[in-house]
Design a protein around this motif. Structure first.
Motif, PDB file in Angstrom:
ATOM      1  N   PHE A 169     -76.948 -59.318 -57.551  1.00 26.95           N
ATOM      2  CA  PHE A 169     -76.337 -58.140 -56.985  1.00 26.95           C
ATOM      3  C   PHE A 169     -77.719 -57.660 -56.076  1.00 26.95           C
ATOM      4  CE2 PHE A 169     -75.083 -58.917 -61.137  1.00 26.95           C
ATOM      5  CZ  PHE A 169     -73.777 -58.679 -61.099  1.00 26.95           C
ATOM      6  N   ASP A 170     -77.190 -56.440 -55.289  1.00 22.63           N
ATOM      7  CA  ASP A 170     -78.176 -55.577 -54.288  1.00 22.63           C
ATOM      8  C   ASP A 170     -77.941 -54.205 -54.492  1.00 22.63           C
ATOM      9  OD1 ASP A 170     -78.243 -58.192 -52.607  1.00 22.63           O
ATOM     10  OD2 ASP A 170     -76.219 -57.866 -52.403  1.00 22.63           O
ATOM     11  N   PRO A 171     -78.870 -54.070 -55.666  1.00 20.96           N
ATOM     12  CA  PRO A 171     -78.917 -52.487 -55.962  1.00 20.96           C
ATOM     13  C   PRO A 171     -79.876 -51.843 -55.002  1.00 20.96           C
ATOM     14  CG  PRO A 171     -80.393 -53.892 -57.582  1.00 20.96           C
ATOM     15  CD  PRO A 171     -79.553 -54.896 -56.644  1.00 20.96           C
ATOM     16  N   ALA A 172     -79.427 -50.694 -54.719  1.00 21.20           N
ATOM     17  CA  ALA A 172     -80.337 -49.626 -53.992  1.00 21.20           C
ATOM     18  C   ALA A 172     -81.527 -49.150 -54.994  1.00 21.20           C
ATOM     19  CB  ALA A 172     -79.480 -48.466 -53.441  1.00 21.20           C
ATOM     20  N   ALA A 173     -82.502 -49.103 -54.502  1.00 23.47           N
ATOM     21  CA  ALA A 173     -83.768 -48.163 -55.443  1.00 23.47           C
ATOM     22  C   ALA A 173     -84.179 -47.191 -54.677  1.00 23.47           C
ATOM     23  CB  ALA A 173     -85.023 -49.201 -55.313  1.00 23.47           C
ATOM     24  N   SER A 174     -84.308 -46.102 -55.714  1.00 22.85           N
ATOM     25  CA  SER A 174     -84.496 -44.672 -55.078  1.00 22.85           C
ATOM     26  C   SER A 174     -85.712 -44.197 -55.737  1.00 22.85           C
ATOM     27  CB  SER A 174     -83.331 -43.791 -55.421  1.00 22.85           C
ATOM     28  OG  SER A 174     -83.771 -42.584 -55.062  1.00 22.85           O
ATOM     29  N   GLN A 175     -86.927 -44.010 -55.121  1.00 24.48           N
ATOM     30  CA  GLN A 175     -88.093 -43.237 -56.020  1.00 24.48           C
ATOM     31  C   GLN A 175     -88.088 -41.922 -55.922  1.00 24.48           C
ATOM     32  OE1 GLN A 175     -91.775 -44.516 -54.318  1.00 24.48           O
ATOM     33  NE2 GLN A 175     -92.629 -44.448 -56.453  1.00 24.48           N
ATOM     34  N   ARG A 176     -87.368 -41.398 -54.793  1.00 25.76           N
ATOM     35  CA  ARG A 176     -87.077 -39.886 -54.851  1.00 25.76           C
ATOM     36  C   ARG A 176     -85.618 -39.653 -54.578  1.00 25.76           C
ATOM     37  NH1 ARG A 176     -88.534 -34.758 -51.028  1.00 25.76           N
ATOM     38  NH2 ARG A 176     -88.400 -33.303 -52.390  1.00 25.76           N
ATOM     39  N   LEU A 177     -85.074 -38.916 -55.425  1.00 21.92           N
ATOM     40  CA  LEU A 177     -83.291 -38.968 -55.142  1.00 21.92           C
ATOM     41  C   LEU A 177     -82.953 -38.058 -53.774  1.00 21.92           C
ATOM     42  CD1 LEU A 177     -81.840 -37.990 -58.656  1.00 21.92           C
ATOM     43  CD2 LEU A 177     -81.885 -40.010 -57.550  1.00 21.92           C
ATOM     44  N   PRO A 178     -82.079 -38.446 -53.035  1.00 18.10           N
ATOM     45  CA  PRO A 178     -81.803 -37.726 -51.834  1.00 18.10           C
ATOM     46  C   PRO A 178     -81.593 -36.099 -52.168  1.00 18.10           C
ATOM     47  CG  PRO A 178     -80.618 -39.661 -51.980  1.00 18.10           C
ATOM     48  CD  PRO A 178     -81.245 -39.773 -53.292  1.00 18.10           C
ATOM     49  N   GLY A 179     -81.892 -35.250 -51.146  1.00 17.30           N
ATOM     50  CA  GLY A 179     -81.451 -34.007 -51.256  1.00 17.30           C
ATOM     51  C   GLY A 179     -80.284 -33.499 -51.791  1.00 17.30           C
ATOM     52  N   GLY A 180     -79.139 -34.226 -51.322  1.00 19.85           N
ATOM     53  CA  GLY A 180     -77.577 -34.199 -51.947  1.00 19.85           C
ATOM     54  C   GLY A 180     -77.016 -32.859 -51.684  1.00 19.85           C
ATOM     55  N   LYS A 181     -75.845 -33.025 -52.443  1.00 22.28           N
ATOM     56  CA  LYS A 181     -74.954 -31.486 -52.062  1.00 22.28           C
ATOM     57  C   LYS A 181     -75.561 -30.319 -52.163  1.00 22.28           C
ATOM     58  CE  LYS A 181     -70.656 -29.926 -53.952  1.00 22.28           C
ATOM     59  NZ  LYS A 181     -69.443 -30.143 -54.611  1.00 22.28           N
ATOM     60  N   TRP A 182     -76.612 -30.184 -53.130  1.00 23.08           N
ATOM     61  CA  TRP A 182     -77.260 -28.988 -53.479  1.00 23.08           C
ATOM     62  C   TRP A 182     -78.640 -28.783 -52.644  1.00 23.08           C
ATOM     63  CZ3 TRP A 182     -73.211 -26.632 -55.094  1.00 23.08           C
ATOM     64  CH2 TRP A 182     -72.246 -27.200 -55.835  1.00 23.08           C
ATOM     65  N   ASP A 183     -79.116 -29.707 -52.024  1.00 17.78           N
ATOM     66  CA  ASP A 183     -80.338 -29.670 -51.272  1.00 17.78           C
ATOM     67  C   ASP A 183     -81.641 -29.487 -52.262  1.00 17.78           C
ATOM     68  OD1 ASP A 183     -81.833 -30.133 -48.961  1.00 17.78           O
ATOM     69  OD2 ASP A 183     -81.791 -27.912 -48.451  1.00 17.78           O
ATOM     70  N   ASN A 184     -81.439 -30.050 -53.405  1.00 15.26           N
ATOM     71  CA  ASN A 184     -82.352 -29.878 -54.471  1.00 15.26           C
ATOM     72  C   ASN A 184     -83.095 -31.410 -54.991  1.00 15.26           C
ATOM     73  OD1 ASN A 184     -80.527 -30.660 -56.401  1.00 15.26           O
ATOM     74  ND2 ASN A 184     -80.286 -28.569 -57.263  1.00 15.26           N
TER      75      ASN A 184
END
Length: 339
Positions: A169-184
């Motif tokens: 598999f090729d999972p993405a790895a996030s150490q900090r979530l993106p700002g996203g829809k709510w920018d938080n």
């Protein structure tokens, strides 16, 4: 070595956090939806009503809604008690992001969050006011009153990333979530439901490893077979983690919605209870659309738990209708407890 000691599955639909007398508040959104998915086909609300014969009017009284809401809340309480009794050291929560974090700039099929902590951020009043009919009253219950840091488990998370990568598999790895829809940069509602409703809220909860599955969005939701295989790799990763941890798994979301399909839900739960997941490999992508796509989260957890020899016990299943045409959510609650 780590031990996988408990799995649970829970719906997290808005009706669970909505007073039952307000369940009809989401009906205008259903009536305006041009693509209500039922058994692989998209319908307008009038088309759905004609196809299903407006057969569910008797399910839409406040008396029925109150009884179903009470049964669902009792099942949520029971799941929370199972987690408490399991004396877990960490919880891996598999859910789907509604483009709250990952969006069109990057939409991973699978992703694992490996930060030390994650932000759990309450909605602003402006954000609540901008939600669709009947959503704000439910979504506010998935967030704390104040900005809260939830504990992660980076070591276990990295084990999942590395082992599933070796497994193909090729999972993405996030150490900090993106700002996203709510920018938080906050953890979304699929995990917020678990923090607030299953674990009880509060400032110091179990460490959680969030696993994201892109169940909803084209062009890359994983097939049912791919979810089962990913779940097997997740189970192996936990079993091979070289620390003495008691680990639990959660599937958050589903089952069928925005149109209830009791046949789909019962066939899925029967497969989990019987421990034979092979028929589920062939679930069509066309069926696993809209909210029913979140069945993919359950496929991951069920297959991971199968490595322990556990089969599912269904605590409750409540088809919760909010319109005569059959819109609503099939609410399911289940547990896998190894012998």
């Amino acid at each position: 070595m780590a031990e996988l000691v408990l799995g649970i599955g829970t719906s997290h639909g808005p009706m669970l956090n909505t007073p039952p007398e307000q369940w009809g508040a989401r009906r205008p959104a259903d009536e305006a939806n041009p693509a209500l998915i039922f058994r692989g086909e998209a319908h307008t609300y009038p088309e759905l009503a004609q196809a299903r014969g407006n057969a569910f009017a008797d399910h839409c009284s406040e008396e029925v809604w109150r009884a179903k809401h009470a049964a669902c809340r009792a099942a949520i309480t029971a799941l929370g008690a199972l987690v408490d009794d399991a004396r877990l050291d960490a919880l891996v929560v598999v859910s789907s992001d509604h483009k709250e974090v990952f969006g069109d700039d990057l939409l991973p099929q699978f992703a694992v969050y490996w930060g030390e902590s994650m932000d759990h951020v309450p909605y602003s009043q402006e954000q609540l006011d901008g939600m669709g009919p009947g959503l704000a009253v439910a979504e506010i219950a998935n967030q704390p009153d104040t900005h809260t840091l939830r504990r992660g488990h980076p070591e276990l998370a990295l084990q999942l990333v590395r082992h599933t990568s070796r497994a193909g598999f090729d999972p993405a790895a996030s150490q900090r979530l993106p700002g996203g829809k709510w920018d938080n940069h906050g953890i979304p509602h699929g995990w917020g439901f678990v923090f607030q409703q299953i674990l009880g809220g509060g400032p110091d909860l179990l460490p959680v490893v969030p696993v994201f599955v892109n169940t909803f969005y084209s062009p890359n939701p994983p097939s049912a077979a791919r979810c089962l295989d990913f779940g097997a790799a997740v189970g192996e990763a936990i079993a091979q983690f070289p620390s003495d941890l008691r680990v639990g798994l959660v599937a958050s979301g589903g089952l069928s919605h925005m149109v209830v399909d009791e046949d789909l839900d019962r066939a899925t739960l029967d497969a989990f209870a019987g421990g034979d997941h092979e028929p589920l490999r062939d679930l069509p992508d066309a069926v696993l659309r809209s909210g029913s796509s979140e069945i993919r989260n359950w496929l991951v957890v069920a297959e991971a738990m199968r490595s322990t020899g556990a089969t599912a016990t269904v605590l409750d299943y409540q088809p919760c209708y909010r319109s005569p045409a059959g819109t609503g959510c099939g609410m399911a609650f289940a547990a896998w407890e190894p012998a």
